[in-house]
Design a protein around this motif. Structure first.
Motif, short mmCIF file in Angstrom:
data_model
loop_
_atom_site.label_atom_id
_atom_site.label_comp_id
_atom_site.label_asym_id
_atom_site.label_seq_id
_atom_site.Cartn_x
_atom_site.Cartn_y
_atom_site.Cartn_z
N THR A 14 -6.98 13.41 -9.73
CA THR A 14 -6.10 12.10 -9.72
C THR A 14 -4.99 12.22 -8.30
OG1 THR A 14 -5.87 12.49 -12.03
CG2 THR A 14 -3.94 11.03 -11.08
N HIS A 39 0.91 -1.04 -9.65
CA HIS A 39 0.44 -2.15 -10.17
C HIS A 39 0.89 -2.42 -11.84
CE1 HIS A 39 -3.03 -1.45 -7.27
NE2 HIS A 39 -3.01 -0.08 -7.68
N SER A 86 -5.37 8.64 -1.38
CA SER A 86 -6.42 7.97 -0.84
C SER A 86 -6.23 6.55 -0.48
CB SER A 86 -7.79 8.25 -1.27
OG SER A 86 -8.43 7.90 -2.58
N HIS A 87 -5.46 6.17 -1.46
CA HIS A 87 -5.12 4.51 -1.30
C HIS A 87 -3.68 4.10 -0.79
CE1 HIS A 87 -8.38 4.59 -4.59
NE2 HIS A 87 -8.67 3.38 -3.96
N LEU A 88 -3.11 5.24 -0.62
CA LEU A 88 -1.60 4.92 0.07
C LEU A 88 -1.76 4.96 1.57
CD1 LEU A 88 0.50 7.25 -2.30
CD2 LEU A 88 0.09 4.73 -2.60
N ASP A 138 3.91 7.56 -13.30
CA ASP A 138 2.49 7.16 -13.19
C ASP A 138 1.41 8.08 -14.27
OD1 ASP A 138 2.95 5.09 -11.09
OD2 ASP A 138 3.34 6.82 -9.82
N LEU A 152 -5.54 3.75 -12.03
CA LEU A 152 -5.31 4.97 -11.29
C LEU A 152 -4.66 4.53 -9.90
CD1 LEU A 152 -6.39 7.71 -10.30
CD2 LEU A 152 -8.18 6.24 -8.92
N GLY A 153 -3.41 5.19 -9.78
CA GLY A 153 -2.49 4.91 -8.58
C GLY A 153 -1.17 4.08 -9.20
N SER A 154 -0.33 3.82 -8.18
CA SER A 154 1.06 3.30 -8.70
C SER A 154 1.18 1.91 -8.15
CB SER A 154 2.19 4.23 -8.07
OG SER A 154 1.93 4.70 -6.50
N ARG A 188 0.85 -1.21 0.03
CA ARG A 188 -0.04 0.14 0.10
C ARG A 188 1.05 1.20 -0.08
NH1 ARG A 188 -5.41 -1.30 1.16
NH2 ARG A 188 -5.67 -3.33 0.64
N CYS A 206 -5.22 9.08 -5.72
CA CYS A 206 -4.22 8.13 -5.84
C CYS A 206 -3.63 8.01 -4.08
CB CYS A 206 -2.99 8.59 -6.28
SG CYS A 206 -3.13 8.36 -8.18
N LEU A 255 4.15 7.28 -5.50
CA LEU A 255 3.48 8.11 -6.69
C LEU A 255 4.36 8.92 -7.42
CD1 LEU A 255 0.73 8.61 -8.16
CD2 LEU A 255 0.39 10.32 -6.50
#
Length: 281
Positions: free
Chosen positions: A240, A219, A246-248, A190, A215-217, A152, A244, A156
């Motif tokens: 963006t 992957h 919010s997922h880290l 990204d 969306l994100g890094s 996680r 991004c 980015l």
């Protein structure tokens, strides 16, 4: 007023400020001015827990990044060196990612941006997962329970430019880098945003013969594609970054372990203390 409309209104002002920055004849002043504008655009629409600054990032093994235009860092739990200076030093554990800002994205400037972003993405740090609730708070789970152990905290990396070369040229350059060193493709940007003429370049995964933008890094992806964005380039840039981030989830350094290591070094190097009697055996 909707959030999108508010962003469109703000982006119109930012675009005007970017045009005014052409009045600067010294390219260094121009660049600094544009970096400040981007910070001013992002700052009002980013939660205060996300810090925006410039500087270098360092890892526990002694490696460090290049000078980064905008460092996205944890403004609540992070340890930042020289916090009140024009540039700071950031532990890798405190960093979400970086943004490279370019007045005009030429092929040469794209190469420099790729190099700077790679210098951040290569920095080693412990992986985090969904059990890291806060940088210093981790939820413990044992058998028979299990959880998603996907990483996680990949870095980015975004490039933002006021103007630039044709999107096809940028895609071709990024694709060339992918093909030459496929094992290092995660070190590439990204996203690439160019306000004029208005386009975004994203990573794409091919699934069942269809292109799916990522969306994100962190992957896996198969190629880069570009999309025209026109006057909505800045709002999309904002969305963006927020999506991004919010997922880290970050994981703080193990300060107790570092303390113990340092203390043992001090004991070994300085015992018995000078001018003091040795401890009886």
């Amino acid at each position: 007023m909707s959030l999108l409309q508010a962003l469109r209104n703000q982006s119109a002002k930012i675009t005007a400020d970017l045009e005014n920055s052409k009045l600067f004849t010294h390219m260094g002043d121009r660049g600094s001015f544009r970096e400040a504008i981007i910070r001013e655009f992002l700052r009002p629409f980013l939660p205060e827990c996300y810090g925006l600054s410039s500087g270098e990032i360092f890892a526990g093994d002694g490696s460090h990044s290049a000078q980064v235009d905008i460092v996205l860092y944890d403004a609540v739990f992070s340890t930042v060196l020289f916090r009140n200076g024009p540039s700071q030093l950031f532990p890798a554990e405190s960093v979400f990612g970086s943004i490279e800002v370019k007045s005009n994205l030429s092929t040469d400037e794209l190469n420099k941006a790729c190099s700077n972003i790679a210098s951040v993405k290569k920095l080693e740090r412990a992986d985090s997962d969904m059990m890291d609730l806060l940088p210093s708070v981790r939820l413990g789970v044992g058998p028979p329970l299990s959880f998603d152990q996907a990483r996680r905290n990949p870095y980015l990396g975004i490039v933002f430019a006021y103007s630039g070369i044709a999107p096809q040229t940028v895609v071709a350059e990024l694709s060339r880098r992918m093909q030459e060193t496929p094992t290092a493709k995660q070190f590439l940007p990204d996203f690439v945003f160019v306000a004029r003429p208005g386009y975004v370049i994203t990573r794409v995964a091919v699934r069942d013969g269809k292109d799916h933008p990522i969306l994100g890094s962190g992957h896996d992806f198969d190629k880069y594609l570009w999309t025209p964005t026109g006057d909505d380039t800045l709002p999309l840039f904002y969305f963006t970054v927020n999506a991004c981030l919010s997922h880290l989830r970050l994981r703080a350094p193990n300060f107790a372990q570092l303390w113990e290591k340092l203390f043992l070094q001090l004991v070994l190097n300085n015992w018995p203390p000078k001018n003091s009697p040795a401890v009886p055996q």
